[in-house]
Write an enzyme that holds these catalytic residues in place. Structure first.
Site, PDB file in Angstrom:
ATOM      1  N   GLU A  91      14.669 -16.995  -7.586  1.00 34.60           N
ATOM      2  CA  GLU A  91      13.491 -16.785  -6.922  1.00 34.60           C
ATOM      3  C   GLU A  91      13.395 -17.206  -5.419  1.00 34.60           C
ATOM      4  O   GLU A  91      12.384 -18.187  -5.146  1.00 34.60           O
ATOM      5  CB  GLU A  91      12.223 -16.927  -7.562  1.00 34.60           C
ATOM      6  CG  GLU A  91      12.289 -16.281  -8.974  1.00 34.60           C
ATOM      7  CD  GLU A  91      10.786 -16.633  -9.760  1.00 34.60           C
ATOM      8  OE1 GLU A  91      10.146 -17.406  -9.475  1.00 34.60           O
ATOM      9  OE2 GLU A  91      10.722 -15.915 -10.840  1.00 34.60           O
ATOM     10  N   GLU A 142      14.398 -13.416 -16.506  1.00 34.06           N
ATOM     11  CA  GLU A 142      13.264 -14.004 -16.976  1.00 34.06           C
ATOM     12  C   GLU A 142      12.216 -12.891 -17.443  1.00 34.06           C
ATOM     13  O   GLU A 142      12.024 -11.760 -16.781  1.00 34.06           O
ATOM     14  CB  GLU A 142      12.433 -14.746 -15.888  1.00 34.06           C
ATOM     15  CG  GLU A 142      13.353 -15.950 -15.520  1.00 34.06           C
ATOM     16  CD  GLU A 142      12.535 -17.053 -14.441  1.00 34.06           C
ATOM     17  OE1 GLU A 142      11.332 -16.903 -14.419  1.00 34.06           O
ATOM     18  OE2 GLU A 142      13.073 -17.788 -13.950  1.00 34.06           O
TER      19      GLU A 142
END
Length: 826
Positions: free
Chosen positions: A443, A525
């Site tokens: 991220e 995720e």
């Protein structure tokens, strides 16, 4: 018959060759009567001071008043001074700079010092100090001379301290300064020298640190071909005639095969020597049968054995393809994954070997076959356990590149250090068969702009240069940090990646495949509440090779990420929770190692159970529950609801069977049809009365499985159950003791919150204790611990003196029979 006779002759020949090899090495060692290397665990007998102090780097500094301790050490998990209810509780304080991110723990600056003396081993003329991990910004001095610095808190590093040492027989002083200052982490990092330290002594001509790489080239029915690449360092001032001898040892300690190179003239410097070896009747490494081998390498220089080392490896092949998915040894494997941070709960970040192993065991026993080490390299001991137990690993390097997520995080050092840290991770971990991916980040803010594209290409190229045998991935999310940008603009992100890591992007699986049919996806995720839909994508589409839930286990910090809240109106589904929350609470497994409701749900998804049942805690009239995206409703497997007689309870049943029936005390409450195209959950409204609640899975009207919840009796006893009743007299071994409140029939009372007092005697201590309640700070590593939903945990550890004997733990609660367990130490 001719084939078998040929194989028999070949095996006899290999046995003779192995015997001759052993004889040659043995004779060479005896003739030279010399040591080839000494690797000493350097954990014992350090001194520690919390806080910066002038002059502590000097060998003449007076440290007699410092605290004595052994490593690994995490000072952030230790109780703070000046305890004050509601403000300073155990290791937690409201004044924490990290606040919710670090679970209200504190860092700071600490100093470690150790005095040591080396024997006169003249042939061992190079001395290395090796740190498995220090969090963070470490500076190292030996005899008042600075030997190096290392900013990153998660990679191993070492320094050559040969020139700084005093002559043999005279004491030396090593000093290490550790700075965990400011806001530098999004989760609990711990502080200090939290992994092991080693002192390594070598000869001038030796095998480089992490200098052996074993790779499986191919496998067939009767044998496997492996490549062993060994980096040799000649730090002498003259040429040396070097050769390598290798023994491949199987899991039973038997020599499987050997190999030897011819002597070659090597100039001062570094050179890689590659050997291709056939392993007969190779036993492959897989998740079901994690067979391991050991490569023992001897380096001979000018006719003398000057170094010997060994590395464990597994023989296996991996392949990734959008059409066939992920295959291990030619067989398709779906990745049942969970994200894990590195802490060990009540032990903090300290790398105690058994604690690292237990986390892997818990993941395995709860159905997982893969772990993502979010968002940093794990300990060697963790990966060793993955190798032994058959868990696949997505090994991740960084959580940030050059743009910070916190003001004092690794972004300050990335440009200067990323190559060193990437090499440290890959060289250390490349022989682990469990590791099947390298991840270069998670991220990243700059992931989809020109800066990010340039950095990613550099990182991917470097990973491929260091290890071309594994794919490179990265955890990529939607543009929540760049509002207004559409997901479609992220396409260039994946052009350099071998496997595309998708964070919370299940809805993009199919549409992206239409646009990019050769893209291999892994859900890096995902939300537990949406596990069924993510897993449908994995089962249905070969290009989606697996799913990693956030998270596999609860961890410290990121407080209340997985919360649920009751209020008069729906609330926000994002945001960490304030004091007294201290753990993230989004795991399938809680801080004590127990299953949470989402783990039972996942059991049904993964076909490990045919039916499971949960009952929601009563919600007051006029109130509603809001679960965070990472959270779960406040339900658990209990039919103890005293005080709610006649009130309606919400019951959920998870099953893939066509129909489920619910009964209370033998009476049918109702039946519901399950449509697996839309989900696996049936909901019921049940007026509470004590007794037995039974959920039944039906197929064509026949019962195929059932689950019962029974109202228990009153608390009668504290029951203690050790995961192992015999452990080694070693500080790296532990026994985890489950604490349960039970009735007179031995049933755990799932709604009991009872203070329990621990007392330990014998040759051990309580290393950690607590319960799974994410807001019960008072019970964290306290000798008085409340149970949460009937359970708690105590961790026993042998004392330092390495004496054999027994550790006795007693757990007392007012009005209940005292629990006792005896753990033998040998």
């Amino acid at each position: 018959m001719e084939y078998y006779q040929h194989r028999k002759r070949r095996n006899r020949f290999l046995s003779i060759l192995a015997f001759l090899f052993l004889l040659v090495v043995s004779i060479a060692c005896k003739q030279q009567k010399q040591l080839t290397r000494i690797e000493s665990l350097f954990d014992d007998n350090w001194k520690f001071h919390l806080g910066d102090i002038e002059g502590a780097a000097l060998s003449s500094f007076d440290d007699h008043g410092w605290r004595k301790l052994d490593l690994p050490n995490d000072w952030s998990i230790e109780n703070l001074p000046n305890q004050e209810p509601g403000k300073v509780v155990g290791p937690f304080t409201k004044e924490s700079i990290g606040t919710t991110a670090t679970g209200y723990t504190v860092g700071g600056t600490g100093w470690y010092r150790k005095t040591f003396t080396l024997a006169d081993e003249k042939q061992l003329n190079q001395v290395i100090i090796h740190f498995d991990g220090v969090y963070m910004n470490s500076e190292v001095w030996v005899n008042s001379k600075q030997v190096g610095v290392h900013p990153y808190g998660y990679t191993a590093f070492q320094f050559d301290i040969t020139e700084c040492l005093n002559p043999a027989g005279k004491p030396n002083v090593i000093a290490v300064k550790v700075k965990n200052e400011g806001r530098n982490s999004r989760w609990y990092s711990g502080s200090g020298i939290y992994r092991h330290v080693w002192l390594i002594q070598k000869q001038s001509v030796h095998i480089a640190h992490d200098g052996v790489f074993v790779h499986t080239e191919n496998i067939s029915t009767n044998e496997a071909n492996v490549t062993v690449s060994t980096t040799v360092e000649n730090s002498a001032n003259e040429n040396a005639a070097v050769q390598l001898q290798i023994r491949i040892i199987d899991a039973n300690g038997q020599v499987s095969t050997t190999s030897e190179t011819t002597a070659k003239n090597m100039k001062p410097g570094t050179e890689e020597i590659t050997q291709r070896i056939q392993v007969p009747q190779a036993k492959l490494w897989s998740t079901e049968a994690p067979n391991l081998y050991t490569a023992e390498i001897s380096l001979i220089s000018n006719g003398k054995v000057t170094d010997q080392t060994k590395t464990t490896f597994g023989i296996r092949t991996i392949h990734f393809d959008a059409k066939t998915g992920f295959t291990l040894n030619g067989k398709n494997v779906l990745l049942k994954g969970g994200n894990l941070h590195h802490d060990n709960g009540f032990l903090g970040a300290a790398t105690i070997d058994r604690a690292e192993e237990r986390r892997v065991e818990l993941m395995k026993v709860n159905g997982f076959n893969a772990i993502r080490t979010s968002h940093n390299p794990p300990s060697t001991q963790f990966l060793d356990a993955c190798d032994r137990l058959g868990i696949l690993v997505l090994n991740e390097a960084f959580d940030q590149w050059v743009r910070p997520k916190n003001p004092q995080d690794y972004s300050l050092y990335f440009r200067e250090w990323w190559q060193k840290d990437l090499k440290s991770m890959i060289y250390r971990d490349r022989n682990h068969p469990s590791v099947i991916f390298w991840s270069i980040g998670n991220e990243l803010n700059e992931r989809a702009d020109s800066l990010g594209y340039a950095i990613r290409k550099e990182l991917v190229d470097e990973v491929h240069r260091l290890d071309s045998t594994r794919p490179v991935t990265e955890g990529v999310c939607e543009f929540w940090d760049h509002w207004g940008r559409k997901w479609e603009t992220a396409a260039p992100v994946f052009s350099d990646l071998d496997v595309a890591g998708y964070n919370y992007l299940q809805k993009a699986f199919e549409s992206d495949h239409v646009e990019y049919p050769d893209r291999i996806l892994v859900s890096t995720e995902s939300y537990a509440a949406e596990a069924y839909y993510y897993w449908q994508g994995v089962e249905k589409h070969p290009y989606v090779i697996g799913d990693f839930v956030w998270t596999g286990m609860d961890h410290l910090g990121e407080t209340g990420c997985g919360h649920s809240k009751i209020s008069d109106k729906p609330g926000p589904r994002v945001g960490l929770q304030p004091w007294p929350w201290f753990n993230n609470y989004s795991g399938d497994i809680d801080l004590c190692g127990n299953k949470k409701p989402q783990s039972y749900y996942r059991d049904v998804i993964w076909n490990n159970s045919k039916i499971e049942m949960m009952v929601h805690t009563p919600i007051p009239e006029g109130m509603v529950e809001t679960c965070s995206y990472w959270g779960w409703p406040d339900e658990y497997p209990s039919w103890n609801w005293k005080g709610n007689e006649g009130k309606t309870m919400d019951v959920r049943v998870f099953s893939k069977s066509p129909k489920v029936r619910l009964e209370l005390n033998g009476k049918v409450i109702g039946e519901q049809t399950i449509d697996t195209n839309t989900g696996i959950t049936a909901t019921f409204k049940v007026p509470y009365e004590p007794g037995i609640l039974k959920a039944i899975a039906l197929d064509n009207g026949k019962e195929i499985a059932s689950k019962e919840l029974k109202t228990t009796g009153s608390p009668a006893k504290v029951r203690l159950t050790a995961d192992r009743l015999t452990i080694q007299a070693n500080r790296n071994d532990l026994s985890y003791v489950k604490v349960e409140i039970v009735d007179d029939q031995g049933n755990v009372i799932p709604n009991s919150t009872i203070p329990v007092t621990f007392r330990v005697s014998g040759v051990g201590e309580i290393a950690g204790s607590g319960n799974a309640n994410p807001i019960d700070m008072d019970s964290f590593n306290n000798k008085v611990c409340r149970t949460f939903r009937g359970k708690a945990l105590a961790i026993l550890r042998p004392l330092k003196d390495r004496k054999s004997g027994a550790i006795t733990l007693r757990a007392q609660a007012d009005g209940l029979e005292t629990g006792e367990v005896v753990v033998r130490v040998y």
